[in-house]
Design an enzyme around this catalytic site. Structure first.
Site, PDB file in Angstrom:
ATOM      1  N   SER A 185       0.907  -1.377   0.126  1.00 25.58           N
ATOM      2  CA  SER A 185       0.100  -0.045   0.004  1.00 25.58           C
ATOM      3  C   SER A 185       0.864   1.256   0.076  1.00 25.58           C
ATOM      4  CB  SER A 185      -0.839  -0.189   1.042  1.00 25.58           C
ATOM      5  OG  SER A 185      -1.595   1.202   1.290  1.00 25.58           O
ATOM      6  N   ARG A 216     -13.294   6.740   0.356  1.00 26.38           N
ATOM      7  CA  ARG A 216     -12.446   7.807   0.876  1.00 26.38           C
ATOM      8  C   ARG A 216     -13.058   9.051   0.300  1.00 26.38           C
ATOM      9  NH1 ARG A 216      -7.121   4.947  -1.072  1.00 26.38           N
ATOM     10  NH2 ARG A 216      -6.744   3.896   0.764  1.00 26.38           N
ATOM     11  N   ARG A 309      -0.151  10.836   1.506  1.00 28.24           N
ATOM     12  CA  ARG A 309      -1.435  10.918   0.667  1.00 28.24           C
ATOM     13  C   ARG A 309      -2.630  11.055   1.528  1.00 28.24           C
ATOM     14  NH1 ARG A 309      -2.975   5.090  -1.612  1.00 28.24           N
ATOM     15  NH2 ARG A 309      -3.787   4.429   0.608  1.00 28.24           N
ATOM     16  N   ARG A 320      -0.854  -0.968   7.443  1.00 28.77           N
ATOM     17  CA  ARG A 320      -0.356  -0.982   6.206  1.00 28.77           C
ATOM     18  C   ARG A 320       0.973  -1.036   6.178  1.00 28.77           C
ATOM     19  NH1 ARG A 320      -4.531   1.169   1.720  1.00 28.77           N
ATOM     20  NH2 ARG A 320      -6.446   0.592   3.006  1.00 28.77           N
TER      21      ARG A 320
HETATM   22  N1  LIG Z   1       7.575   7.733  -7.400  1.00 26.05           N
HETATM   23  C1  LIG Z   1       6.802   8.523  -6.832  1.00 26.05           C
HETATM   24  N2  LIG Z   1       7.516   9.256  -5.908  1.00 26.05           N
HETATM   25  C2  LIG Z   1       6.777  10.071  -4.934  1.00 26.05           C
HETATM   26  N3  LIG Z   1       5.544   9.654  -4.751  1.00 26.05           N
HETATM   27  C3  LIG Z   1       4.794   8.950  -5.297  1.00 26.05           C
HETATM   28  C4  LIG Z   1       5.470   8.153  -6.496  1.00 26.05           C
HETATM   29  N4  LIG Z   1       4.689   7.359  -6.826  1.00 26.05           N
HETATM   30  C5  LIG Z   1       3.347   7.499  -6.256  1.00 26.05           C
HETATM   31  N5  LIG Z   1       3.402   8.478  -5.304  1.00 26.05           N
HETATM   32  C6  LIG Z   1       2.544   9.068  -4.368  1.00 26.05           C
HETATM   33  O1  LIG Z   1       2.274   8.071  -3.598  1.00 26.05           O
HETATM   34  C7  LIG Z   1       0.958   8.099  -3.009  1.00 26.05           C
HETATM   35  C8  LIG Z   1       0.622   6.798  -2.909  1.00 26.05           C
HETATM   36  O2  LIG Z   1       0.447   6.198  -4.149  1.00 26.05           O
HETATM   37  P1  LIG Z   1      -0.952   5.264  -4.706  1.00 26.05           P
HETATM   38  O3  LIG Z   1      -2.057   5.975  -4.150  1.00 26.05           O
HETATM   39  O4  LIG Z   1      -0.714   5.438  -6.283  1.00 26.05           O
HETATM   40  O5  LIG Z   1      -0.218   3.926  -4.094  1.00 26.05           O
HETATM   41  P2  LIG Z   1      -1.005   2.607  -4.166  1.00 26.05           P
HETATM   42  O6  LIG Z   1       0.241   1.560  -4.557  1.00 26.05           O
HETATM   43  O7  LIG Z   1      -2.060   2.706  -5.116  1.00 26.05           O
HETATM   44  O8  LIG Z   1      -1.583   2.495  -2.756  1.00 26.05           O
HETATM   45  P3  LIG Z   1      -2.881   1.542  -2.093  1.00 26.05           P
HETATM   46  O9  LIG Z   1      -2.349   0.020  -2.331  1.00 26.05           O
HETATM   47  O10 LIG Z   1      -2.923   1.814  -0.633  1.00 26.05           O
HETATM   48  O11 LIG Z   1      -3.951   1.680  -3.056  1.00 26.05           O
HETATM   49  C9  LIG Z   1       0.441   9.066  -3.844  1.00 26.05           C
HETATM   50  O12 LIG Z   1       0.126  10.307  -3.150  1.00 26.05           O
HETATM   51  C10 LIG Z   1       1.136   9.232  -5.159  1.00 26.05           C
HETATM   52  O13 LIG Z   1       1.092  10.335  -5.535  1.00 26.05           O
HETATM   53  N1  LIG Z   2      -7.138  -9.500  -3.382  1.00 26.33           N
HETATM   54  C1  LIG Z   2      -7.516  -8.145  -3.542  1.00 26.33           C
HETATM   55  N2  LIG Z   2      -6.887  -7.059  -3.276  1.00 26.33           N
HETATM   56  C2  LIG Z   2      -7.228  -5.833  -3.484  1.00 26.33           C
HETATM   57  C3  LIG Z   2      -8.344  -5.525  -4.528  1.00 26.33           C
HETATM   58  N3  LIG Z   2      -8.685  -4.269  -4.657  1.00 26.33           N
HETATM   59  C4  LIG Z   2      -7.750  -3.812  -4.182  1.00 26.33           C
HETATM   60  N4  LIG Z   2      -6.953  -4.675  -3.551  1.00 26.33           N
HETATM   61  C5  LIG Z   2      -5.577  -4.251  -2.764  1.00 26.33           C
HETATM   62  O1  LIG Z   2      -6.007  -3.715  -1.346  1.00 26.33           O
HETATM   63  C6  LIG Z   2      -4.896  -2.858  -0.933  1.00 26.33           C
HETATM   64  C7  LIG Z   2      -5.722  -1.822  -0.120  1.00 26.33           C
HETATM   65  O2  LIG Z   2      -6.243  -0.996  -1.234  1.00 26.33           O
HETATM   66  P1  LIG Z   2      -6.707   0.426  -0.709  1.00 26.33           P
HETATM   67  O3  LIG Z   2      -7.643   0.900  -1.900  1.00 26.33           O
HETATM   68  O4  LIG Z   2      -7.669   0.274   0.501  1.00 26.33           O
HETATM   69  O5  LIG Z   2      -5.821   1.327  -0.552  1.00 26.33           O
HETATM   70  C8  LIG Z   2      -4.168  -2.682  -2.123  1.00 26.33           C
HETATM   71  O6  LIG Z   2      -2.865  -3.318  -2.054  1.00 26.33           O
HETATM   72  C9  LIG Z   2      -4.861  -2.939  -3.334  1.00 26.33           C
HETATM   73  O7  LIG Z   2      -3.931  -3.643  -4.190  1.00 26.33           O
HETATM   74  C10 LIG Z   2      -8.975  -6.981  -4.878  1.00 26.33           C
HETATM   75  O8  LIG Z   2     -10.080  -6.906  -5.552  1.00 26.33           O
HETATM   76  N5  LIG Z   2      -8.545  -7.935  -4.545  1.00 26.33           N
END
Ligand SMILES: Nc1ncnc2c1ncn2[C@@H]1O[C@H](COP(=O)(O)OP(=O)(O)OP(=O)(O)O)[C@@H](O)[C@H]1O
Ligand SMILES: Nc1nc2c(ncn2[C@@H]2O[C@H](COP(=O)(O)O)[C@@H](O)[C@H]2O)c(=O)[nH]1
Length: 441
Positions: A185, A216, A309, A320
């Site tokens: 995450s 959110r 974030r 996380r």
């Molecule tokens: N290379 C980077 N350098 C700095 N900040 C970054 C980079 N990549 C992503 N971010 C920032 O880090 C934060 C987390 O990114 P993001 O929400 O895409 O993560 P995620 O892996 O999708 O998290 P989650 O699994 O919780 O949904 C965001 O605010 C994003 O703008």
């Molecule tokens: N196994 C699965 N994991 C999922 C799915 N959709 C999202 N995710 C993962 O959950 C965490 C947390 O997400 P967040 O939106 O609460 O930040 C992140 O690692 C996602 O990749 C799913 O369908 N199946």
């Protein structure tokens, strides 16, 4: 020369392009009796079924026949398909008559069920599935598969401890392999996916997961997630609607079969953003995908991103981060993932992602061909020769028998329940005969 009886209600023979076809009409109008002793392997209704249907009662059970049923004999079981489903009256029903016990079986029916129609035909494709064609339907709702003994059905029988059959919708053409993106995450998965979808909107589609976590501030239901109560999601999991699901950071998350299929139906390549447990489940499923794991440059940077974030409580951030350590270990050692990306500099990481997807010009994508439009006959019968199904209009234009025939090629099917069965090819008998003529010259 085509020798063809357009009103095939009985076993008959015809020759098309030098091939001998054995055909059966499979629609069983109630009140019409059948020839005893016919070979039923291609779907002819055994007489006892018709007798039972005429009475409306099968061995003490009311089979609630509203007409339009079709029956297929497989081993000592007869699958009666048609009419309305008991649980969801808008869907086609399935009942089984077991000849060895003389009893009716009402199986658990999984997969997306076809809607009821004016009539249907059935043909036994192999030992494990039946092809159903619907009268008067559109090309995208025309062919359905009822799986009776596939690996998925056998697996579900074991889990549920009941008789199981599973529906799968037939679709023309193939879908490109979905892309599974995992990582801890806050590493930037969502950011990378958004960049990809923004640059290539017609190429990629996002698999919208279900989750029991609260939305959110900026998240929209049906766009970012399908937000759902835990009890409702558990029920849907029980009903076999999910490709994978996992408990992540204290909430339930899952990818429904439909979430992936609708993206492919839209002609796009599906992207899944799921955790490592989910990726492991998808890897074990029949869905062939490309698996990518995104690593952070350090735990300190990951923490910085998560906090910046600002979407999680302090308790959630700590949970996380704790889970991130285990996820990174598994991501790097489990053998689930085909590719690793290091998201230090975002632009560099995005470039690497595009490169491994062949979007940097290193791989030329084959041009997409749009399927030919084929007019399907309203009222038809079906017959099988090898891997081809001949669909036969019951009201052909005079003197133009072959133009009323459609060929359904089932030689290269992929996928199946609980998702779609892809790889169907549909063409007219005329173009098939033209092809044969070219080969013979
Ligand atoms: N290379 C980077 N350098 C700095 N900040 C970054 C980079 N990549 C992503 N971010 C920032 O880090 C934060 C987390 O990114 P993001 O929400 O895409 O993560 P995620 O892996 O999708 O998290 P989650 O699994 O919780 O949904 C965001 O605010 C994003 O703008
Ligand atoms: N196994 C699965 N994991 C999922 C799915 N959709 C999202 N995710 C993962 O959950 C965490 C947390 O997400 P967040 O939106 O609460 O930040 C992140 O690692 C996602 O990749 C799913 O369908 N199946």
């Amino acid at each position: 020369m085509v020798n063809f009886d357009p009103y095939l209600d009985r076993l008959s023979m015809m020759t098309v392009g030098g091939l001998l076809l054995q055909t059966h009409a499979l629609h069983i109008p109630l009140g019409e009796s059948r020839i005893a002793g016919t070979d039923f392997s291609m779907g002819e209704a055994p007489a006892f079924i018709v007798d039972e249907l005429q009475k409306g009662y099968g061995n003490g059970f009311d089979i609630k026949s509203k007409g339009g049923e079709t029956a297929i004999l497989m081993g000592n079981r007869t699958y009666v398909i048609g009419g309305a489903c008991e649980e969801s009256p808008l869907s086609i029903g399935v009942q089984i008559f077991d000849q060895s016990t003389g009893e009716w079986i009402y199986p658990t029916v999984l997969g997306t069920k076809p809607k009821t129609c004016k009539g249907l035909s059935a043909v036994l494709l192999s030992e494990d599935r039946i092809l159903i064609t619907k009268n008067g339907s559109t090309p995208d709702d025309f062919a359905w598969f009822l799986e009776v003994d596939t690996q998925y059905v056998r697996q579900q029988k074991k889990i549920l401890g009941t008789d199981v059959v599973a529906w799968s919708k037939g679709v023309r053409g193939y879908a490109e392999k979905p892309i599974v993106i995992s990582g801890p995450s806050g590493v930037g998965k969502g950011t990378l996916i958004s960049m990809l979808m923004k640059e290539y909107p017609s190429m990629f589609g996002f698999s919208v997961s279900h989750t029991t976590r609260a939305p959110r501030a900026m998240e929209k239901d049906g766009v970012h997630y399908h937000f759902i109560e835990r009890s409702a999601m558990e029920k849907e999991i029980e009903d076999g609607k999910f490709l994978e699901f996992a408990s992540v950071h204290g909430n339930l998350y899952g990818t429904s079969v439909e979430a992936v299929e609708v993206v492919a139906d839209d002609g796009k390549r599906c992207i899944l953003d799921i955790d490592v447990q989910g990726a492991r489940s998808v890897r074990a499923s029949s869905l062939e995908a490309i698996f990518i794991f995104v690593c952070p440059p350090s735990m300190a940077e990951l923490e910085k991103r998560l906090r910046a974030r600002g979407t999680e409580t302090e308790e959630q951030v700590l949970k996380r981060l704790k889970n991130a350590k285990a996820e990174i270990e598994q991501g790097q050692s489990s053998g689930i993932f085909h590719h690793m990306l290091y998201n230090d500099n975002l632009e560099e990481c995005y470039k690497s992602l595009k490169k491994l997807l062949g979007l940097d010009g290193s791989v030329t994508a084959p041009p997409k061909s749009s399927p030919k439009v084929v007019d399907l006959p309203m009222d038809h019968s079906v017959a099988k020769i090898d891997h081809r199904i001949i669909i036969n209009s019951k009201t052909p234009e005079l003197g133009k028998a072959s133009t009323n025939m459609i060929v359904l090629d089932v030689s290269s099917l992929k996928g199946g329940a609980p998702g779609r069965t892809r790889g169907l090819d549909i063409y007219t008998m005329d173009s098939f005969l033209d092809g044969l003529a070219c080969i013979n010259h």
